[in-house]
Design a protein around this motif. Structure first.
Motif, PDB file in Angstrom:
ATOM      1  N   ALA A 239      13.690  -7.520  26.753  1.00  0.00           N
ATOM      2  CA  ALA A 239      12.455  -8.112  27.259  1.00  0.00           C
ATOM      3  C   ALA A 239      11.677  -7.103  28.098  1.00  0.00           C
ATOM      4  O   ALA A 239      10.447  -7.002  27.992  1.00  0.00           O
ATOM      5  N   TRP A 240      12.377  -6.355  28.926  1.00  0.00           N
ATOM      6  CA  TRP A 240      11.696  -5.365  29.757  1.00  0.00           C
ATOM      7  C   TRP A 240      11.215  -4.189  28.931  1.00  0.00           C
ATOM      8  O   TRP A 240      10.194  -3.561  29.258  1.00  0.00           O
ATOM      9  N   VAL A 330      10.904 -14.564  22.939  1.00  0.00           N
ATOM     10  CA  VAL A 330      12.102 -14.419  22.104  1.00  0.00           C
ATOM     11  C   VAL A 330      13.153 -13.564  22.798  1.00  0.00           C
ATOM     12  O   VAL A 330      14.340 -13.918  22.863  1.00  0.00           O
ATOM     13  N   THR A 331      12.731 -12.419  23.336  1.00  0.00           N
ATOM     14  CA  THR A 331      13.699 -11.492  23.917  1.00  0.00           C
ATOM     15  C   THR A 331      14.266 -11.987  25.242  1.00  0.00           C
ATOM     16  O   THR A 331      15.375 -11.588  25.625  1.00  0.00           O
ATOM     17  N   ALA A 332      13.521 -12.829  25.963  1.00  0.00           N
ATOM     18  CA  ALA A 332      13.985 -13.307  27.272  1.00  0.00           C
ATOM     19  C   ALA A 332      14.660 -14.664  27.200  1.00  0.00           C
ATOM     20  O   ALA A 332      15.082 -15.188  28.230  1.00  0.00           O
ATOM     21  N   ARG A 333      14.797 -15.252  26.024  1.00  0.00           N
ATOM     22  CA  ARG A 333      15.366 -16.581  25.916  1.00  0.00           C
ATOM     23  C   ARG A 333      16.822 -16.578  26.379  1.00  0.00           C
ATOM     24  O   ARG A 333      17.528 -15.564  26.259  1.00  0.00           O
ATOM     25  N   ALA A 383       8.731  -5.192  17.080  1.00  0.00           N
ATOM     26  CA  ALA A 383       9.135  -6.276  16.179  1.00  0.00           C
ATOM     27  C   ALA A 383      10.641  -6.263  15.948  1.00  0.00           C
ATOM     28  O   ALA A 383      11.297  -7.315  15.948  1.00  0.00           O
ATOM     29  N   LEU A 384      11.217  -5.082  15.754  1.00  0.00           N
ATOM     30  CA  LEU A 384      12.660  -4.985  15.532  1.00  0.00           C
ATOM     31  C   LEU A 384      13.445  -5.416  16.763  1.00  0.00           C
ATOM     32  O   LEU A 384      14.510  -6.046  16.648  1.00  0.00           O
ATOM     33  N   VAL A 385      12.934  -5.090  17.956  1.00  0.00           N
ATOM     34  CA  VAL A 385      13.593  -5.536  19.185  1.00  0.00           C
ATOM     35  C   VAL A 385      13.603  -7.057  19.252  1.00  0.00           C
ATOM     36  O   VAL A 385      14.616  -7.677  19.603  1.00  0.00           O
ATOM     37  N   ALA A 390      16.739 -12.134  18.573  1.00  0.00           N
ATOM     38  CA  ALA A 390      16.899 -13.468  18.003  1.00  0.00           C
ATOM     39  C   ALA A 390      18.194 -13.584  17.217  1.00  0.00           C
ATOM     40  O   ALA A 390      18.896 -14.602  17.286  1.00  0.00           O
ATOM     41  N   LEU A 391      18.550 -12.537  16.469  1.00  0.00           N
ATOM     42  CA  LEU A 391      19.754 -12.592  15.647  1.00  0.00           C
ATOM     43  C   LEU A 391      21.023 -12.576  16.483  1.00  0.00           C
ATOM     44  O   LEU A 391      22.058 -13.106  16.062  1.00  0.00           O
ATOM     45  N   ARG A 392      20.966 -11.990  17.665  1.00  0.00           N
ATOM     46  CA  ARG A 392      22.148 -11.904  18.510  1.00  0.00           C
ATOM     47  C   ARG A 392      22.306 -13.089  19.452  1.00  0.00           C
ATOM     48  O   ARG A 392      23.273 -13.155  20.201  1.00  0.00           O
TER      49      ARG A 392
END
Length: 784
Positions: A239-240, A330-333, A383-385, A390-392
């Motif tokens: 996220a950062w 998405v990244t901070a969820r 986008a890949l990040v 999400a996949l992890r």
């Protein structure tokens, strides 16, 4: 969230000084090798890599203090070396501050804080009509800068922040129900919750114990206590990391999109600006709404890449900001431990630096590929990040039928009391209650952190949860949403009936798995307000065409160097004021910036054209926001931009041809800025021949030709029928502006037009001097 948002906005403020200062002060507009300039810039982005040697709180508070000092210093100094030094230090200080934030701020504050900071910077830039406070003089810019800096500093100490806003001047505003409802919204809870000093349990901590670093008994709680690495309370490094790509992509989209509406009719301007304003508001809205499926992450990632490509191809970047906001969410969820958040900040900053210099280096170096690939690569990386995050995420969080935790909406009263929630759960369930302190003595609200489960495989069918909320006003609401863990280990299935859930999801939202669109009216209203205020600040109707009697007219040719003077300060208003006193009929500008991120995102052409009251005709050269321009209110019969060959020089060039009418006679105008004269001079000579229509129409060629009177390229231009009348008028030098020794800016004419007089005034508003010429049409057969 507010602390992070204002800190990021201050960073953007400083970057809008740092980046052009690299070119105008350190780089001297090409005199300094690009490699050395890149190393200097990298120094200030690498220096924050020392932040891990400090305690997170020291990094946060120390970086914030230096950032505020640098920002105030930039407002006080008038360019030169102090401006370059302060901007450089300010960038490093901001990265130190962000590193400290990554180690202290709660997870839920991060995506909204980043998105809100970006949105705030874009909105203020629009409302200021593209000229930031730093470039303005007088008491009002100082007052606004001091207010922003004081608010940011007060947020570092929440009790001081509360005391500041409990003053009588703000009491009436804070007691209003609308403002109280705003502060109870999820977007603000993340920033205020740490001020309670409460420590929430993190499922990722060993044995489910609270992370270390809580406030000591008998001491005032600190909102910046260090949280154990890997704690679920922090946002993960992914996220950062997105801060870097977000700064680049949103900055580019803002420059392209906000400059595009200038000069358009009111309806078209409102549509273009309104669509971008809505995209910025959606960025914040999506960042504050958790994403419930991997399909949503894939959709947002695809939109970001596609939006970047569309932005580079057409200049419309409306898809970029909402995609960025969604990927931040998405990244901070919740669901993943916060691994190396500090490294994410530093890595994102380096990505921004590489992206900026990679994209803009193409104007000075032959990269062997289009510079648009650099921005596209940054979008792909972001986008890949997002996809990887999400996949992890644990599978229990990835359910499209799950709805977000319900939020308690309370009615504010002067004697509001705390709310409690009684929860009966299975043996693996832990209970947490957090109390939200308010910023006004007469207003109090509470936030209930609902039930979470430590068992990732537990099914919602086995969880029997009942929660009730009671307010002092006597109105109670049932928490219909599922439980939401502070640490983010899992979330139970919502108890909302299937038909109610089905009504909330429709169309794309059902497919993507995003939260229901309830509350979508908020970004729409924000976009409408921003559009209206921005149009009021910057829109103008096109001036009327004004035919000119007689055969004489005045022409001004000026390379304005993106509007930055020798002192490195934005000089657009100074250029405009000087030119307006000369009352030119035709103005030809070179190196016009229409939203370049590297130059601060200003629309030079609109600012000058509006100040002069002239119609503007832009001619893109290197890209859609960089080139040359013709300004005039004389009748224009035709205007065309002709791309010129690069001939081994990386920066693109063009030749703008126009036919204007003076006293019933047509005059051809060629406006160009040659980058590679040996190859481009023959191309321009051919355009002059075509425009002269076999000698029946007089032609004027003017601009920065990068050619001296005695150069071979001048002989090529003379072969097209052009002559250099300034030789007989003293052959005044035009470059460099502070100590001119050569004339590379010209006004050349064919037969049928005569230069009556010429003037090259000594102005410090660019690295070139302007050429002002008085011309008169003589005998020429325009009837054929």
């Amino acid at each position: 969230m507010l602390l992070l948002a204002l800190g990021l906005a201050l960073l953007i403020d400083v970057l809008r000084v740092f980046l052009p200062s690299l070119i105008t002060l350190f780089g001297r507009a090409g005199e300094t090798p690009a490699e050395l300039m890149g190393l200097y810039a990298a120094l200030w982005f690498v220096l924050p890599c020392l932040a891990p040697l400090l305690r997170p709180r020291w990094s946060l508070i120390g970086g914030a203090a230096v950032l505020v000092a640098a920002r105030l210093g930039l407002q006080a100094f008038d360019g030169g070396t102090p401006q370059l030094a302060l901007a450089s230090v300010g960038v490093s200080a901001a990265l130190f501050f962000l590193y400290g934030c990554s180690r202290t701020l709660p997870r839920e504050a991060v995506p909204t804080g980043i998105a809100a900071g970006l949105a705030f910077a874009v909105a203020v830039h629009l409302l200021l009509d593209g000229v930031d406070l730093i470039w303005r003089d007088g008491p009002l810019p100082w007052l606004a800068t001091l207010t922003l800096s004081a608010t940011f500093a007060a947020l570092l100490h929440p009790p001081a922040f509360a005391a500041l806003f409990r003053s009588p001047a703000f009491a009436a505003l804070f007691r209003s129900p609308a403002f109280a409802a705003l502060f109870r919204s999820p977007a603000f809870r993340g920033s205020l919750a740490p001020s309670t000093g409460a420590r929430a349990q993190s499922p990722s901590d060993a044995g489910g114990q609270a992370a270390s670093g809580g406030p000591a008994p008998g001491r005032e709680p600190s909102p910046f206590s260090q949280v154990a690495p890997g704690s679920g309370e922090l946002a993960p490094g992914a996220a950062w990391f997105l801060i870097g790509p977000s700064l680049l992509l949103v900055g580019m989209s803002a420059g392209l999109s906000t400059a595009a509406w200038h000069g358009l009719p009111l309806g078209e301007a409102a549509l273009g600006l309104g669509s971008f304003g809505l995209s910025v508001a959606l960025m914040v809205w999506l960042a504050a709404r958790p994403v419930s499926s991997k399909r949503a992450a894939l959709l947002l990632a695809a939109l970001l890449v596609a939006g970047t490509v569309l932005m580079l191809a057409t200049g419309h970047g409306q898809l970029v900001p909402p995609s960025v906001g969604g990927l931040l969410a998405v990244t901070a969820r919740p669901g993943r431990p916060a691994v190396r958040p500090g490294a994410g900040v530093l890595g994102g900053g380096l990505v921004f630096l590489v992206g900026v210099f990679g994209y803009y280096a193409a104007y000075d170096l032959d990269l062997g590929f289009p510079n648009g690939l650099v921005a596209t690569a940054v979008a792909v990386a972001a986008a890949l990040v997002g996809i990887t995050s999400a996949l992890r995420t644990p599978k229990t969080l990835d359910t499209t039928n799950a709805t977000p935790a319900a939020e308690v909406t309370e009615e504010t009263t002067p004697t509001a009391t705390a709310t409690t929630a009684d929860t009966n759960t299975s043996a693996d369930t832990t209970k947490t209650v957090e109390t939200l302190e308010t910023v006004d003595d007469a207003t109090r609200a509470t936030e209930v952190a609902e039930v979470t489960t430590d068992t990732a495989t537990a099914t919602t069918a086995d969880t029997d949860t009942a929660a009730t909320a009671d307010t002092s006003a006597g109105t109670g609401e049932t928490l219909g949403g599922g439980a939401k863990g502070v640490g983010g280990a899992g979330r139970a299935r919502s108890g909302v009936p299937a038909r109610r859930a089905a009504a909330q999801f429709s169309g794309l939202w059902r497919i993507s798995g995003l939260r229901p669109i309830s509350g979508l009216w908020r970004p729409v209203v924000a976009a409408v307000v921003l559009t209206g205020l921005s149009l009021a600040a910057g829109w103008r109707s096109a001036p009327a065409v004004q035919p000119k009697e007689g055969s004489s007219f005045t022409l001004l040719a000026y390379n304005i160097r993106m509007g930055f003077g020798l002192d490195g300060r934005l000089s657009l208003d100074h250029i405009t004021a000087w030119a307006a006193a000369k009352r030119p009929d035709v103005v030809l500008l070179s190196e016009v910036d229409r939203g370049w991120l590297l130059n601060g995102g200003h629309d030079d052409l609109d600012r000058i054209a509006r100040g002069l009251g002239l119609r503007a005709y832009f001619a893109p050269a290197a890209d859609q926001v960089w080139g040359d321009a013709l300004l005039t209110n004389l009748p224009v019969r035709q205007v065309v931009s002709h791309p010129l060959g690069k001939h081994g020089y990386p920066t693109g060039a063009q030749a703008q041809t126009a036919v204007i009418e003076v006293g019933g006679n047509e005059v051809g105008i060629v406006n160009t800025h040659l980058q590679s004269p040996p190859g481009q001079a023959p191309e321009v000579a051919a355009l002059v021949r075509d425009l002269s229509a076999g000698g029946r129409r007089p032609v004027v060629l003017a601009g920065d030709l990068n050619t001296r009177p005695g150069d071979p390229e001048m002989r090529v231009l003379e072969s097209a029928g052009l002559s250099d009348p300034l030789i007989a008028l003293g052959n005044p030098a035009t470059s460099p502006a502070d100590a001119p020794v050569e004339r590379i800016d010209h006004v050349l004419v064919t037969g049928g037009v005569r230069v009556e007089s010429a003037d090259v005034p000594r102005l410090p508003y660019s690295d070139h001097l302007p050429v002002m010429a008085a011309l008169r049409i003589t005998s020429v057969d325009q009837e054929g």
